[in-house]
Design a protein around this motif. Structure first.
Motif, PDB file in Angstrom:
ATOM      1  N   GLU A  77      -3.590  -4.460  -8.017  1.00 34.14           N
ATOM      2  CA  GLU A  77      -2.474  -4.921  -8.446  1.00 34.14           C
ATOM      3  C   GLU A  77      -1.584  -5.069  -7.095  1.00 34.14           C
ATOM      4  N   GLY A  78      -1.997  -4.390  -5.998  1.00 32.90           N
ATOM      5  CA  GLY A  78      -1.209  -4.679  -4.718  1.00 32.90           C
ATOM      6  C   GLY A  78      -0.096  -3.830  -4.385  1.00 32.90           C
ATOM      7  N   ILE A  79      -0.145  -3.611  -2.907  1.00 32.44           N
ATOM      8  CA  ILE A  79       1.239  -3.145  -2.327  1.00 32.44           C
ATOM      9  C   ILE A  79       1.860  -3.953  -1.451  1.00 32.44           C
ATOM     10  N   ILE A  80       3.167  -4.433  -1.580  1.00 26.73           N
ATOM     11  CA  ILE A  80       3.834  -4.951  -0.427  1.00 26.73           C
ATOM     12  C   ILE A  80       4.757  -4.189   0.232  1.00 26.73           C
ATOM     13  N   PHE A  81       4.683  -4.437   1.730  1.00 31.10           N
ATOM     14  CA  PHE A  81       5.767  -3.763   2.597  1.00 31.10           C
ATOM     15  C   PHE A  81       6.324  -4.857   3.053  1.00 31.10           C
ATOM     16  N   GLU A  82       7.728  -4.799   2.883  1.00 34.17           N
ATOM     17  CA  GLU A  82       8.567  -6.064   3.390  1.00 34.17           C
ATOM     18  C   GLU A  82       8.991  -5.809   4.726  1.00 34.17           C
ATOM     19  N   ASP A  83       9.444  -6.533   5.464  1.00 37.69           N
ATOM     20  CA  ASP A  83      10.049  -6.429   6.769  1.00 37.69           C
ATOM     21  C   ASP A  83      10.579  -5.088   7.126  1.00 37.69           C
ATOM     22  N   PHE A  84      10.238  -4.485   8.138  1.00 32.78           N
ATOM     23  CA  PHE A  84      10.881  -3.321   8.939  1.00 32.78           C
ATOM     24  C   PHE A  84      10.853  -2.339   8.078  1.00 32.78           C
ATOM     25  N   SER A  85       9.854  -2.049   6.982  1.00 28.05           N
ATOM     26  CA  SER A  85       9.653  -1.048   6.136  1.00 28.05           C
ATOM     27  C   SER A  85       8.454  -0.240   7.026  1.00 28.05           C
ATOM     28  N   GLY A  86       8.520   1.116   6.433  1.00 28.14           N
ATOM     29  CA  GLY A  86       7.437   1.992   7.215  1.00 28.14           C
ATOM     30  C   GLY A  86       7.336   3.483   6.425  1.00 28.14           C
ATOM     31  N   LEU A  87       6.131   3.837   6.616  1.00 28.94           N
ATOM     32  CA  LEU A  87       5.618   5.352   6.114  1.00 28.94           C
ATOM     33  C   LEU A  87       5.546   6.103   7.399  1.00 28.94           C
ATOM     34  N   ALA A  88       6.143   7.391   7.211  1.00 33.69           N
ATOM     35  CA  ALA A  88       5.996   8.434   8.166  1.00 33.69           C
ATOM     36  C   ALA A  88       4.718   9.105   7.920  1.00 33.69           C
ATOM     37  N   TYR A  89       4.377  10.085   8.860  1.00 35.34           N
ATOM     38  CA  TYR A  89       3.088  10.682   8.718  1.00 35.34           C
ATOM     39  C   TYR A  89       2.716  11.031   7.341  1.00 35.34           C
ATOM     40  N   LYS A  94     -12.589   5.380 -19.549  1.00 38.96           N
ATOM     41  CA  LYS A  94     -11.554   5.709 -18.823  1.00 38.96           C
ATOM     42  C   LYS A  94     -10.102   5.011 -19.031  1.00 38.96           C
ATOM     43  N   ARG A  95      -8.997   5.350 -18.719  1.00 34.88           N
ATOM     44  CA  ARG A  95      -7.899   4.277 -18.910  1.00 34.88           C
ATOM     45  C   ARG A  95      -7.051   4.618 -17.406  1.00 34.88           C
ATOM     46  N   GLU A  96      -7.002   3.492 -16.549  1.00 37.11           N
ATOM     47  CA  GLU A  96      -6.207   3.838 -15.461  1.00 37.11           C
ATOM     48  C   GLU A  96      -4.667   2.817 -15.793  1.00 37.11           C
ATOM     49  N   PHE A  97      -3.942   3.349 -15.011  1.00 35.03           N
ATOM     50  CA  PHE A  97      -2.297   2.834 -15.104  1.00 35.03           C
ATOM     51  C   PHE A  97      -2.484   2.089 -13.627  1.00 35.03           C
ATOM     52  N   LYS A  98      -2.345   0.797 -13.929  1.00 37.45           N
ATOM     53  CA  LYS A  98      -2.195  -0.203 -12.792  1.00 37.45           C
ATOM     54  C   LYS A  98      -1.003  -1.078 -12.686  1.00 37.45           C
ATOM     55  N   LYS A  99      -0.165  -0.998 -11.689  1.00 33.58           N
ATOM     56  CA  LYS A  99       0.930  -1.785 -11.380  1.00 33.58           C
ATOM     57  C   LYS A  99       1.376  -1.829 -10.133  1.00 33.58           C
ATOM     58  N   ALA A 100       1.712  -3.098  -9.592  1.00 30.69           N
ATOM     59  CA  ALA A 100       2.149  -3.242  -8.192  1.00 30.69           C
ATOM     60  C   ALA A 100       3.217  -2.207  -7.580  1.00 30.69           C
ATOM     61  N   VAL A 101       3.212  -2.089  -6.560  1.00 33.19           N
ATOM     62  CA  VAL A 101       4.080  -1.249  -5.507  1.00 33.19           C
ATOM     63  C   VAL A 101       4.870  -2.213  -4.676  1.00 33.19           C
ATOM     64  N   ARG A 102       6.010  -2.107  -4.589  1.00 34.07           N
ATOM     65  CA  ARG A 102       7.058  -3.095  -3.304  1.00 34.07           C
ATOM     66  C   ARG A 102       7.755  -1.877  -2.560  1.00 34.07           C
ATOM     67  N   LEU A 103       7.557  -1.903  -1.349  1.00 29.61           N
ATOM     68  CA  LEU A 103       8.509  -1.426  -0.335  1.00 29.61           C
ATOM     69  C   LEU A 103       9.590  -2.470   0.233  1.00 29.61           C
ATOM     70  N   GLY A 104      10.836  -2.423  -0.131  1.00 31.90           N
ATOM     71  CA  GLY A 104      11.783  -3.590   0.481  1.00 31.90           C
ATOM     72  C   GLY A 104      11.895  -3.373   1.749  1.00 31.90           C
ATOM     73  N   ARG A 105      12.755  -4.504   2.390  1.00 34.24           N
ATOM     74  CA  ARG A 105      13.194  -4.661   3.689  1.00 34.24           C
ATOM     75  C   ARG A 105      13.857  -3.193   4.100  1.00 34.24           C
ATOM     76  N   HIS A 106      13.437  -2.697   5.102  1.00 34.32           N
ATOM     77  CA  HIS A 106      14.087  -1.655   5.957  1.00 34.32           C
ATOM     78  C   HIS A 106      13.957  -0.149   5.061  1.00 34.32           C
ATOM     79  N   CYS A 107      12.819  -0.189   4.118  1.00 32.65           N
ATOM     80  CA  CYS A 107      12.786   1.254   3.596  1.00 32.65           C
ATOM     81  C   CYS A 107      11.666   2.077   4.566  1.00 32.65           C
ATOM     82  N   ILE A 108      12.154   3.085   4.569  1.00 30.01           N
ATOM     83  CA  ILE A 108      11.584   4.051   5.260  1.00 30.01           C
ATOM     84  C   ILE A 108      11.308   5.323   4.446  1.00 30.01           C
ATOM     85  N   VAL A 109       9.982   5.838   4.269  1.00 30.61           N
ATOM     86  CA  VAL A 109       9.475   6.944   3.521  1.00 30.61           C
ATOM     87  C   VAL A 109       8.933   8.097   4.320  1.00 30.61           C
TER      88      VAL A 109
END
Length: 185
Positions: free
Chosen positions: A72-84, A110-125
């Motif tokens: 399904e995918g993961i999108i990191f928009e510009d200037f987003s990021g993940l800490a350690y 089995k049954r898997e739940f599948k759905k895309a994830v998006r981190l918008g611009r300037h999101c920091i985790v």
């Protein structure tokens, strides 16, 4: 930290590869043909990036992160990021006990739940946080350390906790700095 050379990056067969991309030689990249990476982005030591993943420009994925894009995918928009130590999943097994789980079991059991994830611009985790399938982190959100994000967020909020909840508004001062940075290129 030793990074892969431009020649090594190009030989991996990414779907697209921007300028000045830095990937640690200790990162594990699976399915590079499904991965897009924008200009000035960086993936640090001991990260695992797999499946369908789109990384914008100036995105940072810090040490020990797991980015599991699956189908399904993961999108990191510009200037987003993940800490350690963050984990982002676009699919998950059914933990209710109604079906079998794990990748060793054929799909029909089995049954898997599948759905895309998006981190918008300037999101920091923040460090050691989890982002679950289907979550959309709206533009400008910050997520505190050790949070578990199970639901989508609203723009420019500060979220924290298990499950993550909105605590307050986040300042937008960084937008002026973004423009000055982009104008300087």
């Amino acid at each position: 930290m030793p990074f892969l050379s431009q020649q090594q990056l190009e030989s991996m067969g990414f779907r697209s590869l921007g300028r000045n991309v830095r990937i640690s030689d200790k990162a594990a990249i699976y399915n590079p043909e499904q991965i897009e990476i924008g200009d000035h982005s960086r993936i640090d030591d001991f990260c695992v990036v797999s499946g369908k993943v789109s990384i914008g420009r100036n995105v940072h994925i810090a040490v020990f992160c797991n980015v599991a894009g699956g189908s399904e995918g993961i999108i990191f928009e510009d200037f987003s990021g993940l800490a350690y130590g963050c984990h982002v999943f676009s699919q998950s097994d059914d933990y209710t006990g109604r079906t079998l789980t794990n990748p060793t079991v054929p799909a029909r059991f089995k049954r898997e739940f599948k759905k895309a994830v998006r981190l918008g611009r300037h999101c920091i985790v923040g460090t050691n946080s989890l982002i679950f399938p289907g979550v959309i982190l709206a533009e400008g959100c910050s997520v505190g350390a050790m949070s578990m994000v199970t639901k989508s967020t609203e723009e420019w909020g500060v979220y924290s906790g298990i499950p993550a909840r909105r605590l307050k508004d986040r300042k937008r001062d960084l937008l002026v700095l973004e423009q000055a940075y982009l104008d300087s290129e």
